[in-house]
Scaffold this motif. Structure first.
Motif, mmCIF file in Angstrom:
data_model
loop_
_atom_site.group_PDB
_atom_site.id
_atom_site.type_symbol
_atom_site.label_atom_id
_atom_site.label_comp_id
_atom_site.label_asym_id
_atom_site.label_seq_id
_atom_site.Cartn_x
_atom_site.Cartn_y
_atom_site.Cartn_z
ATOM 1 N N ALA A 1 -21.256 -16.106 -2.647
ATOM 2 C CA ALA A 1 -22.183 -14.768 -3.320
ATOM 3 C C ALA A 1 -22.064 -13.166 -2.726
ATOM 4 N N ILE A 2 -20.931 -13.089 -1.682
ATOM 5 C CA ILE A 2 -21.345 -11.646 -2.277
ATOM 6 C C ILE A 2 -20.474 -10.953 -3.200
ATOM 7 N N ASP A 3 -19.628 -11.315 -3.915
ATOM 8 C CA ASP A 3 -19.457 -11.259 -4.901
ATOM 9 C C ASP A 3 -19.935 -10.935 -6.367
ATOM 10 N N GLU B 1 -13.203 -5.167 -8.358
ATOM 11 C CA GLU B 1 -13.873 -6.366 -8.681
ATOM 12 C C GLU B 1 -15.304 -4.992 -9.340
ATOM 13 N N ALA B 2 -16.179 -4.751 -8.905
ATOM 14 C CA ALA B 2 -17.100 -3.755 -8.907
ATOM 15 C C ALA B 2 -17.087 -3.381 -10.016
ATOM 16 N N ALA B 3 -15.516 -2.687 -10.364
ATOM 17 C CA ALA B 3 -15.688 -1.342 -11.731
ATOM 18 C C ALA B 3 -14.896 -1.731 -12.774
ATOM 19 N N GLU B 4 -14.713 -3.613 -12.289
ATOM 20 C CA GLU B 4 -14.196 -4.313 -13.985
ATOM 21 C C GLU B 4 -15.701 -4.442 -14.269
ATOM 22 N N VAL B 5 -15.480 -5.547 -13.198
ATOM 23 C CA VAL B 5 -17.526 -5.900 -14.274
ATOM 24 C C VAL B 5 -18.618 -4.705 -14.591
ATOM 25 N N ASP B 6 -18.099 -3.944 -14.565
ATOM 26 C CA ASP B 6 -19.173 -2.669 -15.600
ATOM 27 C C ASP B 6 -18.261 -2.890 -16.349
ATOM 28 N N GLU B 7 -17.493 -2.620 -16.336
ATOM 29 C CA GLU B 7 -16.464 -2.277 -17.821
ATOM 30 C C GLU B 7 -16.982 -3.820 -18.791
ATOM 31 N N LYS B 8 -17.038 -5.030 -17.970
ATOM 32 C CA LYS B 8 -17.621 -6.196 -19.288
ATOM 33 C C LYS B 8 -19.054 -5.825 -18.978
ATOM 34 N N ILE B 9 -19.186 -4.553 -18.220
ATOM 35 C CA ILE B 9 -21.075 -5.214 -18.961
ATOM 36 C C ILE B 9 -21.077 -3.756 -20.115
ATOM 37 N N ASP C 1 -18.678 -3.248 -0.021
ATOM 38 C CA ASP C 1 -17.679 -2.969 -0.367
ATOM 39 C C ASP C 1 -16.281 -2.378 0.688
ATOM 40 N N LYS C 2 -17.104 -2.209 2.035
ATOM 41 C CA LYS C 2 -16.121 -2.286 3.129
ATOM 42 C C LYS C 2 -16.061 -3.263 3.465
ATOM 43 N N PHE C 3 -17.003 -4.328 3.918
ATOM 44 C CA PHE C 3 -16.442 -5.705 4.613
ATOM 45 C C PHE C 3 -16.846 -7.035 3.213
ATOM 46 N N GLY C 4 -17.327 -7.090 2.798
ATOM 47 C CA GLY C 4 -17.442 -8.297 1.275
ATOM 48 C C GLY C 4 -16.034 -8.894 2.130
ATOM 49 N N ASN C 5 -14.834 -8.025 1.768
ATOM 50 C CA ASN C 5 -13.884 -9.365 1.549
ATOM 51 C C ASN C 5 -14.024 -9.724 2.410
ATOM 52 N N TRP C 6 -13.473 -9.336 4.089
ATOM 53 C CA TRP C 6 -13.474 -10.234 5.547
ATOM 54 C C TRP C 6 -14.123 -10.875 5.728
ATOM 55 N N ILE C 7 -15.806 -11.426 5.119
ATOM 56 C CA ILE C 7 -16.465 -11.849 5.680
ATOM 57 C C ILE C 7 -16.074 -13.127 4.294
ATOM 58 N N MET C 8 -15.886 -12.328 3.121
ATOM 59 C CA MET C 8 -15.538 -14.060 2.456
ATOM 60 C C MET C 8 -14.040 -14.801 3.017
ATOM 61 N N ALA C 9 -13.444 -14.001 3.532
ATOM 62 C CA ALA C 9 -12.511 -14.546 3.589
ATOM 63 C C ALA C 9 -12.300 -15.064 4.885
ATOM 64 N N ILE C 10 -13.081 -14.926 5.915
ATOM 65 C CA ILE C 10 -13.717 -15.519 6.878
ATOM 66 C C ILE C 10 -14.022 -16.982 6.470
#
Length: 210
Positions: free
Chosen positions: A22-24, A97-105, A177-186
């Protein structure tokens, strides 16, 4: 008593599992709610998110059903390598990823919002969600699957609600943005290890090799 403990474990695991995916989605929803503020648009975002999420769950259930016909449970444990792989990917990833999604929107700003939200959900999170859900669904009984589906439904609603509220709080986006990837990875790596261990894959490999 055993049933109660097993059910509680299923509920907790379901919450943790969905939270990891859900973080993404939370970042995506925050972007959507920051652009679409009317009540009508908010309702459409809710519907689109449920539609997209249920699509991913249905696809995952299909693959899990097919894999249920694999005779040896320990072989299915190798599916745990999928979330572990995604976890490693998130540790190494530096994609915006946020920039990519913003472009899709922006590309779909004149399209139906329900369809836009559903498509963005599937396109942005499809491989990760399916890769995580399938190995877990394979390990569940019918009762546990039903419980997990109910838990997921509740989590989807909470996720969209938080996306709306957090879209007005800039510090939340910075933290994600800062910790999301690490949380998901763990969480991904932890779930992958749990699947491998509960399937007795390692012990079977040791017996075969030694």
């Amino acid at each position: 008593m055993k049933w109660d403990v097993a059910m509680i474990k299923t509920i907790i695991t379901g919450i943790v599992l969905y939270a990891s995916t859900a973080i993404d989605l939370l970042v995506i929803l925050m972007l959507l709610f920051s652009k679409y503020r009317s009540t009508k648009h908010k309702q459409q975002i809710y519907i689109g998110q449920f539609l997209g999420s249920y699509t991913l769950i249905a696809i995952s259930l299909f693959f899990a059903l097919v894999l249920h016909y694999v005779p040896a449970k320990w072989i299915l444990g190798f599916l745990g390598l999928i979330p572990i792989g995604f976890g490693i990917k998130y540790i190494l990833s530096d994609e915006d990823e946020a920039a990519e999604v913003d472009e899709k929107i922006e590309q779909r700003k004149d399209k139906n919002l329900i369809a836009t939200v559903a498509l963005i959900t599937v396109a942005s999170c499809g491989s990760d969600n399916i890769g995580l859900f399938v190995p877990y669904f394979v390990s569940l009984t019918i009762e546990q699957l039903i419980t997990t589906f109910i838990v997921f439904t509740f989590c989807i609603f909470i996720l969209v609600y938080l996306g709306d509220k957090f879209s007005r709080v800039k510090i939340v986006k910075k933290l994600l943005d800062k910790f999301g990837n690490w949380i998901m990875a763990i969480i991904y790596i932890g779930l992958g290890m749990m699947i491998i261990l509960e399937s007795d894959t390692i012990s079977h490999l040791i017996k075969i090799l030694f």
